[in-house]
Design an enzyme around this catalytic site. Structure first.
Site, mmCIF file in Angstrom:
data_model
loop_
_atom_site.group_PDB
_atom_site.id
_atom_site.type_symbol
_atom_site.label_atom_id
_atom_site.label_comp_id
_atom_site.label_asym_id
_atom_site.label_seq_id
_atom_site.Cartn_x
_atom_site.Cartn_y
_atom_site.Cartn_z
ATOM 1 N N GLN A 172 -8.927 -5.542 -7.358
ATOM 2 C CA GLN A 172 -8.253 -4.287 -7.042
ATOM 3 C C GLN A 172 -9.240 -3.227 -6.566
ATOM 4 O OE1 GLN A 172 -4.653 -3.043 -7.272
ATOM 5 N NE2 GLN A 172 -5.021 -5.078 -6.479
ATOM 6 N N GLY B 163 0.305 -8.286 -4.965
ATOM 7 C CA GLY B 163 -0.986 -8.932 -4.829
ATOM 8 C C GLY B 163 -1.966 -8.336 -5.813
ATOM 9 N N ALA C 85 0.952 -2.090 -14.937
ATOM 10 C CA ALA C 85 0.390 -2.771 -16.110
ATOM 11 C C ALA C 85 0.803 -2.067 -17.390
ATOM 12 C CB ALA C 85 -1.126 -2.849 -15.997
ATOM 13 N N PHE D 197 0.820 -1.222 0.000
ATOM 14 C CA PHE D 197 0.000 0.000 0.000
ATOM 15 C C PHE D 197 0.850 1.266 0.000
ATOM 16 C CE2 PHE D 197 -2.189 -3.210 2.741
ATOM 17 C CZ PHE D 197 -3.017 -3.708 1.739
ATOM 18 N N PRO E 125 -10.660 -8.956 -15.969
ATOM 19 C CA PRO E 125 -11.772 -8.470 -15.137
ATOM 20 C C PRO E 125 -11.774 -9.051 -13.722
ATOM 21 C CG PRO E 125 -12.554 -9.067 -17.328
ATOM 22 C CD PRO E 125 -11.133 -9.533 -17.245
ATOM 23 N N LYS E 126 -11.242 -10.249 -13.558
ATOM 24 C CA LYS E 126 -11.264 -10.883 -12.238
ATOM 25 C C LYS E 126 -10.283 -10.206 -11.281
ATOM 26 C CE LYS E 126 -11.299 -15.505 -10.148
ATOM 27 N NZ LYS E 126 -11.212 -16.956 -10.431
ATOM 28 N N GLY F 153 -4.884 0.280 -9.281
ATOM 29 C CA GLY F 153 -4.518 0.153 -7.879
ATOM 30 C C GLY F 153 -5.066 1.257 -6.995
ATOM 31 N N GLU F 154 -5.106 2.488 -7.515
ATOM 32 C CA GLU F 154 -5.506 3.628 -6.700
ATOM 33 C C GLU F 154 -6.972 4.030 -6.849
ATOM 34 O OE1 GLU F 154 -1.256 4.053 -5.836
ATOM 35 O OE2 GLU F 154 -2.329 3.487 -7.638
#
Length: 750
Positions: A650, A478, A521, A252, A644-645, A715-716
């Site tokens: 996230q 993760g 990504a 984080f 999508p999973k 992520g954010e």
């Protein structure tokens, strides 16, 4: 069950839901973390933390600790080795301006919990026991950790932090327009400091390899950051230290910078010429980086129809005495909405704590919370529906940069999120909706985050058995990086995912940026794709050169890679297997490197952002003051969704953290002691299963050319705006506007 997508009749992995390839290793315990790697003759270090928040060490008596059988050495500032560490010779990739903290450097104590000694013993329990026997004398000074008492000393940071945009200059006349507007609001907002608290504590295992060489297992979101740190501080050469971090149990943002246990472990290993492990306790996890305390004032003014006339956003953020920590807090108020008169101001005030640090969506979580609460207050003041107010002030331009936004499907986020949530049934009056004894509130907010891309590289190797390996030094926190890189490699060379292996978190691999900022990504994904395309081109050349090749005289653009074969697109019967092509070429392996970085032309012409619309339902027990978040709908516009999973996971994680910010998380400082008092997971509240109800995630279709992958990162964006939506829902339920997070029972009942 994983679903496939089909392009031209061919099943593809990218864009389809796929389970994590690293999942089995994690659930079976095969995945190793920094504090779990073993080594011959491994010793264990235990950190002793300061008992005061400010002052100096006057004496250290280590005799009792050193007398414990099995204790190897006690390190303090009095006997630590000389290192190459000076202020000017080391700045890590995300460091703010200033002087990085130097453990055991001298007798000065800068903050509560500062490491003041390291006890090294043959096992952990012995080291911990011996540490309790240390006798340390202090000369204490009164610490100042109350930001409100320091705000008059706030200053504009003289040197900007790399990668952090300072507020732009004012546009128009925000103060004059505010005074002239018929509807005016000015309020203060505050969010409590928060600690990251990943499940895995920070740890470093330094393995002595002999001849001054080391292998280091470190909890870090970018192994190259730890490597460059160790090289600078200890005068090591790049070949002397290899850093490995294949898995992280959460970060984080706490793992962006090397933390002090890395210095202590390497120092001990170098002096003792043996392997050393240092693992921090949960209590010590509260002794460094945290989301800072920020004092915010937002003033908005509008015409009677809700059209913005003026926006002013002022923020004062706490920082340490030794570094000017900065994040983007106020800039969002000049980006999200159309307004001709905007003034944005950001200052720092020093307090006696460790330097704050980046915590999931740093700056945006703080600044957007204040802005989106102010917009909700403006909606009530002008009699506007909160969505209608935002649409009235909608913009396709980033006025802080004077650029169009590359893609923005925020309107669709509002529309699809509202429909899924059932927003049309909302009674706009506060305290108007009930469910039995509970007041019901519906609130919403907007989220925004930068769509970033960093310079990255990746390596790929195709072997003669038709297996592909992809690797670079970035981390998987993760987030699913192992999985999406596997999908990219499998699609590029037409392989099954089972035939692709991804290696990450190792300085011996191709260099890549640390994992953060939602850029992994786009950055590592693009580099991996290009490395695999280079391999595809090489193996195609081999296939076309085979004797009587079915691909003779066929251009590369006319073939497709699928099922381990190279096929002519319009005549699949003409094909060559990858294995046969390599065999014919007499090759055991084909290697390639790929690189990626942002397109200067794109960056010059456009601004790139991810957007969201968050809808929250809360139920409030009027007698007990208990708030439950019973529903969240988060509609996300983030470009292409690779999986999508994992993408949904996230956003779920971000939403849960947003619920934590809104209702639970608060690092409580005792200003007399200068210490965070709730330094454990019993008293530092995070959301648990019983706090989480229904979370619905919508991915809105959006195409963008921000990078070759067309992705924007996830992520954010899941956390940004979530706390504001919940706070707005609490107002709708209760009629009480709570502007200081978290919204706890006492504030509801006050």
């Amino acid at each position: 069950m994983a679903h496939s997508i089909s392009i031209d009749g061919v099943d593809r992995h990218v864009g389809a839901a796929r389970s994590r390839v690293d999942g089995p290793a994690k659930v079976t315990g095969l995945a190793k973390y920094a504090g779990e790697f073993d080594a011959p003759d491994l010793s264990h270090g235990y950190v002793v933390s300061s008992a005061i928040a400010k002052g100096r060490i006057t004496a250290i008596d280590a005799s009792a600790a050193e007398a414990v059988p099995g204790v190897v050495k006690v390190f303090t500032h009095e006997n630590r080795p000389r290192t190459a560490w000076l202020d000017y010779n080391y700045q890590d990739q995300v460091a703010p301006p200033g002087s990085p903290f130097r453990p055991l450097y001298d007798d000065k104590v800068h903050y509560s919990g500062q490491p003041v000694a390291l006890v090294v013993a043959e096992d952990f329990d012995r080291a911990r026991y011996a540490a309790s026997l240390l006798r340390i004398g202090y000369e204490a000074e009164a610490p100042e950790t109350d930001l409100t008492r320091q705000q008059d000393l706030a200053y504009v940071p003289p040197k900007k932090r790399s990668g952090i945009k300072p507020p732009p200059g004012a546009r128009g006349d925000a103060d004059g327009a505010f005074d002239a507007a018929p509807v005016r609001l000015r309020e203060d907002y505050r969010q409590a400091p928060e600690h990251h608290n990943p499940m895995e504590p920070h740890a470093s295992t330094v393995v002595w390899e002999g001849d001054g060489r080391f292998t280091v297992y470190d909890k870090i979101q970018g192994v190259s950051n730890s490597q460059s740190y160790l090289m600078a501080v200890f005068g090591l050469k790049k070949d002397d230290v290899r850093v490995i971090s294949p898995y992280l149990g959460g970060g984080f943002g706490s793992g962006l910078r090397p933390q002090y246990q890395l210095f202590l472990a390497m120092m001990a290993a170098q002096v003792l010429e043996r392997s050393v492990r240092v693992v921090l306790t949960r209590d010590q996890m509260f002794s460094f980086t945290y989301r800072p305390d920020v004092l915010q004032t937002v003033a908005v003014a509008a015409a009677e129809d809700g059209r913005l006339q003026s926006v002013r956003h002022d923020a004062i953020s706490g920082t340490s005495r030794f570094e000017d920590y900065q994040e983007v807090v106020v800039n969002w108020s000049g980006i999200l909405y159309e307004c001709e008169n905007v003034s944005l101001n950001y200052k720092l005030a020093q307090i006696d704590t460790f330097t704050p640090g980046d915590m999931r969506a740093p700056g945006a979580v703080t600044g957007v919370f204040a802005l989106e609460m102010a917009m909700d207050e403006l909606a009530y003041a002008t009699g506007q529906d909160p969505i209608a107010l935002r649409l009235r002030n909608y913009t396709e331009t980033d006025h802080t940069e004077d650029k169009p936004i590359s893609s923005k499907e925020l309107r669709a986020c509002y529309a699809q999120g509202a429909e899924r949530f059932g927003w049309q049934a909302r009674n706009p009056e506060s305290r108007s909706m009930r469910d039995g004894k509970e007041l019901v509130g519906w609130g919403m907010a907007t989220g925004v985050w930068e769509a970033l891309m960093q310079k990255s590289s990746a390596q790929a190797v195709l072997t003669a058995d038709g297996r592909l390996e992809i690797g670079n030094s970035t981390a998987d926190l993760g987030t699913g990086t192992y999985t999406i890189l596997t999908q990219i490699g499998a699609d590029t060379l037409g392989l099954a995912m089972e035939d692709v292996t991804v290696k990450l978190g190792d300085t011996s691999l191709a260099e890549a940026p640390l994992a953060g900022g939602s850029w992994t990504a786009a950055s590592s994904g693009t580099a991996a794709m290009r490395a695999c395309r280079e391999i595809a081109a090489q193996v195609f050349t081999l296939a076309r050169g085979m004797e009587n090749s079915p691909l003779a005289n066929v251009d590369f653009e006319r073939v497709a890679f699928r099922g381990g074969r190279i096929e002519v697109t319009d005549d699949p019967s003409r094909s060559v297997t990858l294995i046969d092509a390599m065999r014919a070429g007499g090759l055991d392996r084909i290697e390639a490197m790929g690189s990626a970085e942002s397109d200067p032309g794109q960056m010059k012409k456009f601004s790139h952002y991810t957007h969201s619309a968050i809808f929250a339902e809360v139920k409030v027990d009027e007698e007990l003051g208990q708030v439950r978040v019973t529903r969240i709908v988060s509609a996300i516009a983030a470009g292409k969704i690779l999986n999508p999973k994992t993408a949904r996971s996230q956003i779920l994680g971000g939403v849960v953290m947003g619920i934590g910010s809104a209702l639970h998380e608060e690092s409580m400082l005792d200003h007399r002691l200068g210490r965070f008092m709730n330094h454990n997971l019993g008293e530092y509240h995070v959301p648990v299963n019983a706090d989480i109800y229904d979370i619905d995630v919508i991915f809105v279709d959006e195409e963008d050319q921000a990078n070759p992958m067309g992705v924007k990162g996830l992520g954010e964006i899941g956390i940004v705006g979530t706390a504001a939506a919940i706070a707005n829902a609490v107002y709708h339920a209760t009629g009480k506007r709570i502007r200081h997070l978290p919204i706890t029972i006492d504030k509801v009942l006050e």
